[in-house]
Design a protein around this motif. Sequence first.
Motif, PDB file in Angstrom:
ATOM      1  N   LEU A  67      40.750  37.446  43.052  1.00  0.00           N
ATOM      2  CA  LEU A  67      40.650  37.193  41.616  1.00  0.00           C
ATOM      3  C   LEU A  67      41.536  36.022  41.198  1.00  0.00           C
ATOM      4  O   LEU A  67      41.119  35.158  40.420  1.00  0.00           O
ATOM      5  N   LEU A 115      34.447  39.497  45.929  1.00  0.00           N
ATOM      6  CA  LEU A 115      35.660  40.312  46.011  1.00  0.00           C
ATOM      7  C   LEU A 115      35.659  41.193  47.255  1.00  0.00           C
ATOM      8  O   LEU A 115      36.580  41.966  47.471  1.00  0.00           O
ATOM      9  N   LYS A 163      40.767  41.011  35.549  1.00  0.00           N
ATOM     10  CA  LYS A 163      40.002  39.831  35.118  1.00  0.00           C
ATOM     11  C   LYS A 163      40.353  39.441  33.697  1.00  0.00           C
ATOM     12  O   LYS A 163      40.568  38.264  33.378  1.00  0.00           O
TER      13      LYS A 163
END
Length: 638
Positions: free
Chosen positions: A609, A616, A632
Amino acid sequence: MGVLPVEERRVLTAKLDEMRRKALEDPESFWDEHARALEWYKIWDKVLDDGEKPFYRWFVGGRINASYNALDRHVKTWRKNKVALIWEGEDGSVKKYSYRDLYVEVNRVAALLKNFGVKKGDRVALYLPMIPELPIFMLAAARIGAPFTVIFSGFSSDSLAKRLNDSGAKLLVTADGFWRRGRVVRLKDIADKSLEQALSVESVLVVRHAGVDVAMQEGRDYWYHEALEGIGRNTYVEPERLDSNHPLFILYTSGTTGTPKGIYHSTGGYLVWVYWTLKWAFNPNDEDIWWCTADIGWITGHSYVVFGPLLHGLTTLMYEGAPDYPAPDRWWSIIERHGVTVFYTSPTAIRMFMRYGSHWVEKHDLSSLRILGSVGEPINPEAWEWYFKVVGKGRCPIIDTWWQTETGGFMISPAAGIELVPLKPGSATLPLPGVDADVVDDNGNPAKPGVQGYLVIKRPWPGMLLGVWGDPERYVKTYWGRFDGYYFPGDYAMKDEDGYFWILGRADEVLKVAAHRIGTMELESALVEHPAVSEAAVVGKPDPVKGEVPVAFVVLKEGFSPSVKLEEELSNHVAEVIGPIARPAAIIFVKKLPKTRSGKIMRRVLKALVRGEASLGDLSTIEDPSAVDEVKAALRIA
């Protein structure tokens, strides 16, 4: 490209290839021959004892002394009046020591250590800046067989105390202070704070360098210059005839836990390794002015500021201050004024100077340079090209070296001063003689060319660590537990079709910040010590200058709220506990962290991230998928 005629290099290339072959086919005969380049009091009974793998021992039964090989044997020759050390302070002051001068001072300090009750086997801690007294104390301790531990002068009192306690140091040597960007760093004050926790230290010697007033505890603290009075210049201390595997030094390096690892090296094998790796990689000569810019608090400074150059009888240069103070051309000015011929520095420094612009380099005559080097982390091709064209003017080969604290010296490196081998910007090229390196997959099988895998060393080498101080289990688990029978340094790598090695970064939880290794667990432990913090996770983010910087994700305890003030407080706390080099580049406050169902923080997800990666990876084991959305959102706000 190179420093020797093409035909001569072609002959030497063939010779080096033959050495690589012999070193792998018959390593004991190869090292039996090459170790004799140094002076031994007694030749070994056995080249390699592998009876207690992975606790390999080299040149068993041999007797040797590092101080003797660095100084005494040169003082017996014409080199006694050759300049051994050039030191430049940040204020511009310069000191020069001939081999005879260093020999005299090292003997005096060896006598001083004995006066303070230091005996063979006792540990001496050196918490000193980049001043001449640091290598002098290293060589003096080595002379009497006292393993030394150099502790980087940028470390905090807590970091110092941990290292003092783990090593069981009997004597601490520090300074009143040193200069950094025009300001004095009060080193003795930091040392005093650490000594509140350090139980083994009996005496403290203080070098007067910055000229600041410091507190001196009666019966414990002594001024170095006063303690040295009465020890004459004709003092001679017989070097201890040490077993080849007597520990020369302990150097602490970050690991995947919060406790630094005390890597300790032998005397004989280490000296043989740094001697030959310097010879093969840089091919130094008696006219060279050698400058490795590393701080001696790190392994590069041990091996290639102090021992390697002095074993070869070179002139080695030390600089006290910041690389860009008082102006961004400070280093280029030093090269010009002192006629530096071999320059060995880090990609972090190169990228910093790139940012300042080439005009700072072009102000100075760098025609004395004949060869350049890179150390500390993989060098990106853009920095390599700038270094080659702007600093080296397209005529100096770049020796891009891969190695680490544990290996003692270079492992994978060009020998561009010798070989007729094409250099590839960003590749450390080929293993040096005696290094059986490979890239393997998860199962330990050789990876195909062009495929990322794990770097491994498949057999022992003379410069390897003896172990982790006081913790043999950690040594076995950390370095030999991943792939059966192979040493695992913790790096990703790839081999190309030509067999060249490309180092791709750390595979474990250790960050490389400006060429300094910092364990993520150390950072996380420091954050969680703060009363506001419940949980913390630290990952590395690529940085155009430092290579990698730490980013911390923090979950606060009930009653605490995110704020700029708290962010600054946490950042300062990390800097105080570990040292300024560990200060996070960003602190991201979140309410929860992505974890597996067993409660393990998924750092690989945080890393992806932070780096903005599209994938991911596998999230099937995540306990709460909303934690990813939380991170996020926090990153978008930050």
